[in-house]
Design an enzyme around this catalytic site. Structure first.
Site, PDB file in Angstrom:
ATOM      1  CG  ASN A 236      -0.242  -0.312   2.492  1.00 58.38           C
ATOM      2  OD1 ASN A 236       0.743  -0.808   2.582  1.00 58.38           O
ATOM      3  ND2 ASN A 236      -0.750   0.323   3.518  1.00 58.38           N
ATOM      4  N   GLY A 238       3.988   3.119  -1.958  1.00 53.51           N
ATOM      5  CA  GLY A 238       4.815   3.365  -2.899  1.00 53.51           C
ATOM      6  C   GLY A 238       5.947   4.324  -2.709  1.00 53.51           C
ATOM      7  CG  HIS A 239       8.856   3.958  -0.419  1.00 46.58           C
ATOM      8  ND1 HIS A 239       9.725   3.544   0.678  1.00 46.58           N
ATOM      9  CD2 HIS A 239       7.615   4.301   0.197  1.00 46.58           C
ATOM     10  CE1 HIS A 239       8.702   3.525   1.860  1.00 46.58           C
ATOM     11  NE2 HIS A 239       7.626   3.956   1.368  1.00 46.58           N
ATOM     12  CE  LYS A 240       5.329   8.869  -8.021  1.00 40.41           C
ATOM     13  NZ  LYS A 240       5.045  10.047  -8.722  1.00 40.41           N
ATOM     14  CB  THR A 392      -1.754   2.648   7.919  1.00 43.37           C
ATOM     15  OG1 THR A 392      -1.321   1.629   7.100  1.00 43.37           O
ATOM     16  CG2 THR A 392      -0.621   2.651   8.947  1.00 43.37           C
ATOM     17  CG  ASP A 498      11.494  21.554  -4.777  1.00 44.30           C
ATOM     18  OD1 ASP A 498      11.376  20.900  -3.703  1.00 44.30           O
ATOM     19  OD2 ASP A 498      10.982  21.066  -5.923  1.00 44.30           O
ATOM     20  CB  ALA A 536      14.980  16.090  -0.692  1.00 44.54           C
TER      21      ALA A 536
END
Length: 550
Positions: A236, A238-240, A392, A498, A536
């Site tokens: 469940n 998702g790690h991009k 969760t 950013d 980041a």
């Protein structure tokens, strides 16, 4: 299984003694169950010695006893040390451990001690009636022509005196009172084959907000420093990762593509969608021998996904079945078939990948390899510490991730919480609510502040799995403080710098960030009580400022 890696060019010798049936060969096999050990069976050495001397030796226990006695008499037990030394010299690589199965007289042990610097003598024993019973059980399976019974074995004087070797042994174990695994554990402890408990080799990455904080990007960036990458949780999340094209990991660790040399582990607390996992293995070209799946990991079934449709409509669940599978794992203990459970060990397609997490982790610790454990979702979604019921199906904190992976807290070196400059939650479904956020904003608000495109942000900010529009809010300082406390944060990774200022996207050094961003970072450090070690500035390989001191 024990894995060994020693820098010394002199191997460690373990010589085992004990009566027939005491468990010597079983211990030797278990100790040798790793690629760094060399096993010598004196029975094989006898055949080899006889062949080199032009003597025909049959697979007959009585003949082997007599021949062995003659060799001991001629060489005063030296022949074993000579044969072992020759075998070690011929090995392609210097082994870390040499196992000799077995010694029958003290002189054989003494000559090994003369030839090698590190020799440990292990003696196994059992009551005579137990040995007699074991001897009867092994007849016909030993590969030798056996004698009529255990009493006949003991008519050989050397064999009858083998129990006396226990007086010399560094380790003596009664195998009636210990299981095979107990014997292995006791011997491994005596040999100091396990990694010291003081070795802090594990770094943990968890989310500090409501998920989608950019954990995949952080894990991808630092993955090259680790020998083992570990993932818990379920599909469940998702790690991009910033590959070209971008890839989204659902079950494999996010450093899989960044560090092809690292071993991969899915822990026993994970929930697995088998088809999804096999597809990801194929996508990432992961070979057997690189990935290990704990046999106890839970398998998600179609019924689990179906049963979560209501939660998908009411609280914005991804509906991937992880929560239902976890529930069935608990209720399946009833054993009445109403909640039939399949674990990874029950799935034929996963058999090549199966190995207990404890073995994989022990191997990494012993070799001094650093371990990166990657959690999923975020602290604010914890089943226990989030806003119930908008949570969760599991605890998402560092301690829970350690438990799901099978890692003791004494192994932890760094605890890294990942937070974004503007936290997000999944969008609320039409008929329900996905949970509270402090001071909600719109993507147009953020775009206006940072000088970005609101339309572009709205498109980018969709769930990695659900693809639903994310909600966004002001930075939640109280949540940061709570997440830092719950996770014992040693470091903070701040993502989406950013979004504070468009100019940050081109920053490659800390001093190139905007003044407001630097002030923001300093306040994060004060509230979290931990340094912001990673920042980041964008989702690309160069979009990360590394300020770590570790």
């Amino acid at each position: 299984m024990i894995m060994l890696e020693r820098a010394s060019r002199t191997p460690r010798i373990v010589v085992i003694s004990g009566s027939v049936g005491a468990g010597k060969s079983t211990l030797a096999r278990l100790l040798a169950g790793n690629s760094d050990a060399l096993l010598f069976r004196t029975q094989d050495l006898l055949f080899e010695y006889a062949a080199s001397a032009g003597t025909d030796l049959e697979a007959d226990r009585k003949q082997l006893q007599d021949y062995g006695e003659a060799l001991d008499s001629q060489t005063k037990g030296q022949w074993v040390a000579d044969m072992v030394a020759a075998g070690v010299a011929e090995a392609a690589e210097m082994p870390g451990l040499v196992i000799v199965d077995s010694a029958r007289i003290l002189a054989q042990v003494d000559r090994l001690r003369d030839a090698f610097a590190e020799v440990t003598h292990v003696h196994l024993s059992a009551p005579r009636d137990v040995l007699a019973m074991r001897y009867e059980d092994r007849r016909g399976r030993s590969g030798l022509v056996e004698l009529d019974g255990f009493d006949a074995v003991l008519t050989n004087k050397t064999e009858a005196n083998v129990p006396l070797l226990g007086r010399d042994a560094d380790v003596a174990i009664d195998t009636l009172r210990s299981t095979q695994q107990d014997v292995l554990t006791r011997v491994a402890a005596a040999l100091r084959l396990r990694a010291p408990r003081s070795s802090r080799l594990v770094d943990v990455i968890v989310g500090g907000q409501y998920g989608s904080e950019g954990k995949g990007n952080i894990a991808f960036h630092i993955a090259s420093e680790y020998g083992l990458l570990v993932r818990v949780g379920g599909p469940n999340a998702g790690h991009k990762v910033p590959t070209d094209p971008v890839y989204t990991h659902r079950l494999l660790p996010s450093g899989t593509l960044a560090n092809p040399d690292a071993k991969l582990l899915i822990g026993p607390g994970a929930t697995i969608d088998v088809a999804l996992l096999l597809q990801e293995i194929a996508d990432c070209n992961v070979e057997v021998g690189r990935l290990f799946i704990d046999p106890q990991a839970m398998v998600i079934e179609d019924q689990d996904k179906s049963s979560e449709l209501a939660m998908k409509a009411s609280i914005g669940s991804t509906g991937k079945g992880g929560g239902s599978a976890a529930s069935r794992r608990i209720m399946g203990r009833l054993g009445d078939g109403s909640s039939a459970v399949r674990l990874a060990k029950d799935v034929p397609e996963l058999l090549p990948w199966l190995r207990p997490a404890s073995e994989v982790l022990d191997a990494a610790y012993k070799r001094g390899h650093r371990v990166l454990l990657e959690g999923t979702q975020g602290t604010g979604l914890s089943l226990y510490h989030g806003e119930y019921p908008f949570v969760t199906s599991r605890d998402t904190t560092v301690n829970a991730c350690l438990a799901e992976a099978g890692i003791g807290i004494h192994r932890v070196r760094r605890s890294i919480i990942v937070v974004r400059t503007y936290p997000i939650r999944v969008g609320s479904p039409p008929s329900g609510d996905s949970g509270h956020m402090s001071q909600e904003l719109t993507w147009d608000n953020i775009a206006e502040r940072a000088g970005l495109s609101g339309e572009l942000l709205s498109e980018l900010e969709r769930g990695s799995v659900s693809r639903t529009q994310r909600r966004v809010a002001e930075f939640d300082w109280a949540l940061l403080e709570r997440a830092s406390e719950l996770n014992g944060a040693t470091d903070v990774a701040l993502t989406f710098a950013d979004y504070l200022s468009e100019g940050n996207a081109s920053a490659r050094r800390y001093d190139q960030l905007s003044d407001d961003t630097i002030n923001f970072v300093e306040e994060v450090e004060r509230v979290a009580g931990a340094p912001v070690s990673l920042i980041a500035t964008g989702f690309n390989r160069r979009g990360l400022i590394d300020r770590r001191e570790w």
